[in-house]
Design an enzyme around this catalytic site. Sequence first.
Site, short mmCIF file in Angstrom:
data_model
loop_
_atom_site.label_atom_id
_atom_site.label_comp_id
_atom_site.label_asym_id
_atom_site.label_seq_id
_atom_site.Cartn_x
_atom_site.Cartn_y
_atom_site.Cartn_z
CD GLU A 71 -1.20 0.68 3.64
OE1 GLU A 71 -1.38 1.90 3.83
OE2 GLU A 71 -1.73 -0.21 4.32
CE LYS A 93 -4.20 0.74 9.66
NZ LYS A 93 -4.04 1.89 8.72
#
Length: 226
Positions: free
Chosen positions: A54, A143
């Site tokens: 990412e 997350k």
Amino acid sequence: MQAELNLPGPYQPHAGLMAAFEACPLIAILRGVTPADAADHGRALYEAGFRIVEVPLNSPQPFDSIAAIRQALPSDAIVGAGTVLQAVFVHQVKQAGGELIVMPHADPEVVSAAKSHAMACAPGVATPTEAFIALKNGADVLKMFPAEQLGCQVVKAWRAVIATQVPLLPVGGITPDNMGPFLTAGANGFGLGSALYKPGQSATTTASHAKAFINGLRIARAGAKK
């Protein structure tokens, strides 16, 4: 049946993300990477065994970096954006070739935008309430952020009430040496930030750090099975 009771609705995770996560449950966070260097770092990570990368949107020209990494890596890698704070950015990530939206929070509009574009989404959650709302809105993985604050005991408590097929990913303060207790508590993978990549470091350094994390994961998994 118990796993179904621990889900707020149908759980149909993004197939590409799940395949990449199965190959390597570590998400590389390249915060601050530049478009000129992005592909080299992406390749270094891939060669070390990483399959998910990412680029946080508070990096320089992040969409260009996402495009560069996407073009540089094979199709079994998942490339996306982190620190996606508003739904308006999701389409831009998609246009750059991104397939994953990672967030520090659990804004339903961002999660819904990601799913409407057939993208994977990893919202940041810090309470069970946030976690279940995120799952209801279509989150693929959770997350757990910040991991330093939540700790292993929270992971263990969450794992008791969140269906086992939903990956829990602690993010924040993870190093090659501290993954074991989180895995034992029920974590499935990790997001890796400054211990893996700092702006300005060479791709060779990124490769070295990546190999250290891969080795640390192997050791941690072996310890968690005992």
